[in-house]
Design a protein around this motif. Structure first.
Motif, PDB file in Angstrom:
ATOM      1  N   GLY A  14       0.892  -1.234  -0.009  1.00 14.82           N
ATOM      2  CA  GLY A  14       0.052   0.001   0.056  1.00 14.82           C
ATOM      3  C   GLY A  14       0.853   1.124  -0.110  1.00 14.82           C
ATOM      4  O   GLY A  14       0.441   2.320   0.843  1.00 14.82           O
ATOM      5  N   GLY A  17       0.662   5.711  -1.760  1.00 10.88           N
ATOM      6  CA  GLY A  17       0.036   6.954  -1.231  1.00 10.88           C
ATOM      7  C   GLY A  17       0.447   6.882   0.211  1.00 10.88           C
ATOM      8  O   GLY A  17       0.683   5.940   0.679  1.00 10.88           O
ATOM      9  N   GLY A  20       2.307   4.599   3.494  1.00  7.08           N
ATOM     10  CA  GLY A  20       3.025   3.673   2.855  1.00  7.08           C
ATOM     11  C   GLY A  20       4.225   4.345   2.098  1.00  7.08           C
ATOM     12  O   GLY A  20       5.190   4.093   1.966  1.00  7.08           O
ATOM     13  N   ASP A  38       1.479  -1.529  -4.632  1.00  3.38           N
ATOM     14  CA  ASP A  38      -0.068  -0.890  -4.312  1.00  3.38           C
ATOM     15  C   ASP A  38      -0.810  -1.294  -5.317  1.00  3.38           C
ATOM     16  O   ASP A  38      -0.511  -1.356  -6.668  1.00  3.38           O
ATOM     17  CB  ASP A  38       0.157   0.758  -4.411  1.00  3.38           C
ATOM     18  N   VAL A  74      -2.931  -7.280  -1.927  1.00  2.31           N
ATOM     19  CA  VAL A  74      -2.303  -8.247  -0.722  1.00  2.31           C
ATOM     20  C   VAL A  74      -3.133  -9.257  -0.471  1.00  2.31           C
ATOM     21  O   VAL A  74      -3.049 -10.369   0.241  1.00  2.31           O
ATOM     22  CB  VAL A  74      -2.029  -7.376   0.302  1.00  2.31           C
ATOM     23  N   ASN A 100       1.203  -2.537   5.185  1.00  2.00           N
ATOM     24  CA  ASN A 100       0.700  -1.263   5.496  1.00  2.00           C
ATOM     25  C   ASN A 100      -0.826  -1.003   4.511  1.00  2.00           C
ATOM     26  O   ASN A 100      -1.567  -0.275   5.018  1.00  2.00           O
ATOM     27  CB  ASN A 100       1.472  -0.199   4.974  1.00  2.00           C
ATOM     28  N   ALA A 101      -0.950  -1.833   3.532  1.00  2.00           N
ATOM     29  CA  ALA A 101      -1.991  -1.722   2.758  1.00  2.00           C
ATOM     30  C   ALA A 101      -3.525  -1.758   3.749  1.00  2.00           C
ATOM     31  O   ALA A 101      -3.507  -2.679   4.475  1.00  2.00           O
ATOM     32  CB  ALA A 101      -2.060  -2.592   1.694  1.00  2.00           C
ATOM     33  N   VAL A 103      -7.863  -0.500   3.417  1.00  2.00           N
ATOM     34  CA  VAL A 103      -9.166   0.172   2.912  1.00  2.00           C
ATOM     35  C   VAL A 103     -10.194   0.457   4.186  1.00  2.00           C
ATOM     36  O   VAL A 103      -9.955  -0.048   5.208  1.00  2.00           O
ATOM     37  CB  VAL A 103      -9.888  -0.751   2.011  1.00  2.00           C
ATOM     38  N   HIS A 124      -7.102  -6.145   5.339  1.00  2.00           N
ATOM     39  CA  HIS A 124      -6.090  -6.007   6.535  1.00  2.00           C
ATOM     40  C   HIS A 124      -5.554  -7.206   7.283  1.00  2.00           C
ATOM     41  O   HIS A 124      -4.374  -7.135   7.425  1.00  2.00           O
ATOM     42  CB  HIS A 124      -6.976  -5.298   7.456  1.00  2.00           C
ATOM     43  N   THR A 196      -1.382   8.095  13.252  1.00  2.00           N
ATOM     44  CA  THR A 196      -2.637   8.968  13.084  1.00  2.00           C
ATOM     45  C   THR A 196      -2.037   9.867  12.057  1.00  2.00           C
ATOM     46  O   THR A 196      -0.888  10.458  12.273  1.00  2.00           O
ATOM     47  CB  THR A 196      -3.001   9.729  14.243  1.00  2.00           C
TER      48      THR A 196
HETATM   49  P1  NAI Z   1      -4.211   5.402   1.979  1.00  2.00           P
HETATM   50  O1  NAI Z   1      -5.587   4.859   1.732  1.00  2.00           O
HETATM   51  O2  NAI Z   1      -3.795   6.478   1.699  1.00  2.00           O
HETATM   52  O3  NAI Z   1      -3.323   4.237   1.664  1.00  2.00           O
HETATM   53  C1  NAI Z   1      -3.695   2.923   1.760  1.00  2.00           C
HETATM   54  C2  NAI Z   1      -2.993   2.342   0.420  1.00  2.00           C
HETATM   55  O4  NAI Z   1      -3.405   1.038   0.469  1.00  2.00           O
HETATM   56  C3  NAI Z   1      -3.596   3.033  -0.927  1.00  2.00           C
HETATM   57  O5  NAI Z   1      -2.539   3.473  -1.657  1.00  2.00           O
HETATM   58  C4  NAI Z   1      -4.486   1.657  -1.491  1.00  2.00           C
HETATM   59  O6  NAI Z   1      -4.195   1.725  -2.816  1.00  2.00           O
HETATM   60  C5  NAI Z   1      -3.697   0.642  -0.879  1.00  2.00           C
HETATM   61  N1  NAI Z   1      -4.375  -0.733  -1.151  1.00  2.00           N
HETATM   62  C6  NAI Z   1      -5.543  -1.077  -0.455  1.00  2.00           C
HETATM   63  N2  NAI Z   1      -5.894  -2.350  -0.820  1.00  2.00           N
HETATM   64  C7  NAI Z   1      -4.931  -3.023  -1.237  1.00  2.00           C
HETATM   65  C8  NAI Z   1      -4.421  -4.338  -1.906  1.00  2.00           C
HETATM   66  N3  NAI Z   1      -5.501  -5.000  -1.483  1.00  2.00           N
HETATM   67  N4  NAI Z   1      -3.338  -4.700  -2.025  1.00  2.00           N
HETATM   68  C9  NAI Z   1      -2.170  -3.565  -2.005  1.00  2.00           C
HETATM   69  N5  NAI Z   1      -2.667  -2.284  -1.816  1.00  2.00           N
HETATM   70  C10 NAI Z   1      -3.847  -1.897  -1.264  1.00  2.00           C
HETATM   71  O7  NAI Z   1      -4.400   5.275   3.830  1.00  2.00           O
HETATM   72  P2  NAI Z   1      -3.154   5.532   4.990  1.00  2.00           P
HETATM   73  O8  NAI Z   1      -3.710   6.363   5.807  1.00  2.00           O
HETATM   74  O9  NAI Z   1      -1.895   5.843   4.241  1.00  2.00           O
HETATM   75  O10 NAI Z   1      -3.228   4.255   5.554  1.00  2.00           O
HETATM   76  C11 NAI Z   1      -2.119   3.282   5.634  1.00  2.00           C
HETATM   77  C12 NAI Z   1      -2.428   2.291   6.737  1.00  2.00           C
HETATM   78  O11 NAI Z   1      -2.382   2.908   7.813  1.00  2.00           O
HETATM   79  C13 NAI Z   1      -3.617   1.494   6.519  1.00  2.00           C
HETATM   80  O12 NAI Z   1      -3.432   0.191   7.015  1.00  2.00           O
HETATM   81  C14 NAI Z   1      -4.475   2.166   7.512  1.00  2.00           C
HETATM   82  O13 NAI Z   1      -5.613   1.203   7.836  1.00  2.00           O
HETATM   83  C15 NAI Z   1      -3.547   2.438   8.729  1.00  2.00           C
HETATM   84  N6  NAI Z   1      -4.029   3.402   9.564  1.00  2.00           N
HETATM   85  C16 NAI Z   1      -4.158   4.939   9.096  1.00  2.00           C
HETATM   86  C17 NAI Z   1      -4.551   5.801  10.038  1.00  2.00           C
HETATM   87  C18 NAI Z   1      -4.625   7.294   9.692  1.00  2.00           C
HETATM   88  O14 NAI Z   1      -4.523   8.102  10.388  1.00  2.00           O
HETATM   89  N7  NAI Z   1      -4.240   7.585   8.322  1.00  2.00           N
HETATM   90  C19 NAI Z   1      -4.974   5.689  11.244  1.00  2.00           C
HETATM   91  C20 NAI Z   1      -4.888   4.157  11.540  1.00  2.00           C
HETATM   92  C21 NAI Z   1      -4.444   3.358  10.821  1.00  2.00           C
END
Ligand code: NAI
Length: 302
Positions: A14, A17, A20, A38, A74, A100-101, A103, A124, A196
């Motif tokens: 992931g 963006g 990640g 990603d 993933v 990290n990926a 949704v 997840h 966060t």
């Molecule tokens: P984001 O939406 O920018 O990044 C998630 C990335 O995972 C995206 O680029 C997406 O294309 C990719 N992705 C989704 N499904 C996938 C798959 N099946 N295979 C490969 N890639 C896939 O969101 P963010 O915030 O950067 O999230 C990253 C991680 O941090 C996630 O696991 C999220 O749950 C976790 N998280 C984020 C928080 C926040 O405050 N932003 C809070 C707590 C956890």
């Protein structure tokens, strides 16, 4: 001394963006060869394109680093295995895995379709399982591995409308607890990161938060420590806006209760059972049973 990753190969899922991408850029900047995985889909996991990963690879290369793009989902163990095979063919090792990926498909539990629950758990939890399984034997043979599971405060503490996401995120804590025990003899260290940050995932909360303080790059230093040579193992590190804390799953000293009126005693002494004075962090699940048996034996001796 500067924290370096020269000669290390890191897979960040992931990484097209958000968090990640920051993790991948930082690892590459400090010398790691990075697999930028990603799927490139929407926030709810629909669609997909390789361009998100390729753009981050281009950024890394422009800065003088080495990286390869990968668009495997993933959730697809065959595609994940092919990704790891390609990494082994190119660089011959995998030292670091950052799961990290992620949704979101938020809804109250009353309105939640089972399909949306299953999908979020699949991305997840099973996504992290698929990737970890694909590198586990490689790390065991190398007697070296650093793995991070990205958990969330929504799992650790709950959040309205996120039963699917919270359940999946807390499941990753359970996965980490056992893998850190099983990986220890091969120096595979497994940790959880609860970030966060202002990303696409949290954009709906935007109006309520001081976004300028919540850059994803403020979380990445914590991630780097968790995958470094001197990484701890079995930690839940929480990070955001420059704040770093640790979360623990603890056990209180509790009480020993038996006999006909035990249910009434549990109710009457619930304050004592809940008292956090002297609480401990058991080093494995069996410790709970030992602690309980010790109480029983002491009570029987008395
Ligand atoms: P984001 O939406 O920018 O990044 C998630 C990335 O995972 C995206 O680029 C997406 O294309 C990719 N992705 C989704 N499904 C996938 C798959 N099946 N295979 C490969 N890639 C896939 O969101 P963010 O915030 O950067 O999230 C990253 C991680 O941090 C996630 O696991 C999220 O749950 C976790 N998280 C984020 C928080 C926040 O405050 N932003 C809070 C707590 C956890």
């Amino acid at each position: 001394m500067a924290m370096r990753f020269d000669g290390r190969v890191a897979i960040v899922t992931g990484a097209g963006g958000g968090l990640g991408r920051e993790h991948a850029l930082a690892l590459a900047k400090r010398g790691a060869w990075v697999v930028v995985n990603d799927l490139g889909g929407a926030r709810d996991g629909s669609g997909g394109s390789a361009t998100a990963a390729e753009a981050v690879v281009a950024e890394i290369e422009a800065a003088g680093g080495e990286a390869m793009a990968n668009a495997a989902s993933v959730t697809d163990p065959v595609a994940v295995r092919a990704m790891v095979d390609a990494v082994m063919a190119k660089w011959g090792r995998v030292d670091i895995l950052v799961n990290n990926a992620g949704v979101l498909r938020d809804k109250t539990f009353a309105k939640m379709e089972l399909e949306d629950f299953r999908f979020v758990v699949d991305v997840h939890l099973m996504g992290a399982v698929n990737c970890t399984k694909a590198v586990w034997d490689i790390m065991r043979e190398a007697n070296y591995g650093r793995i991070v599971m990205t958990t969330s405060s929504s799992g650790l503490y709950g959040n309205f409308g996120q039963s699917n996401y919270g359940a999946a995120k807390m499941a990753l804590v359970g996965l980490m607890q056992t893998l850190s025990i099983e990986g220890a003899k091969n120096d595979i260290r497994v940790n959880c990161l609860a970030p966060t940050a202002h990303t696409r995932m949290t954009e709906d909360l935007g109006a309520r938060l001081p976004l300028e303080l919540l850059g994803p790059e403020m979380v990445t230093p914590g991630l780097l420590h968790l995958v470094s040579e001197d990484a701890p193992s079995r930690c839940i590190l929480t990070a955001g806006a420059g704040g770093f804390e640790r979360a623990y799953v603890t056990l209180t000293q509790g009480a020993w209760i038996a006999g006909e009126d035990a249910p009434e005693q549990v109710a009457a002494r619930f304050g004592e059972i809940s008292d956090r004075t002297g609480e401990v962090v058991p080093d494995m699940g069996a410790a709970q049973g030992f602690i309980e048996l010790t109480k029983a034996q002491a009570a029987h001796k008395a």
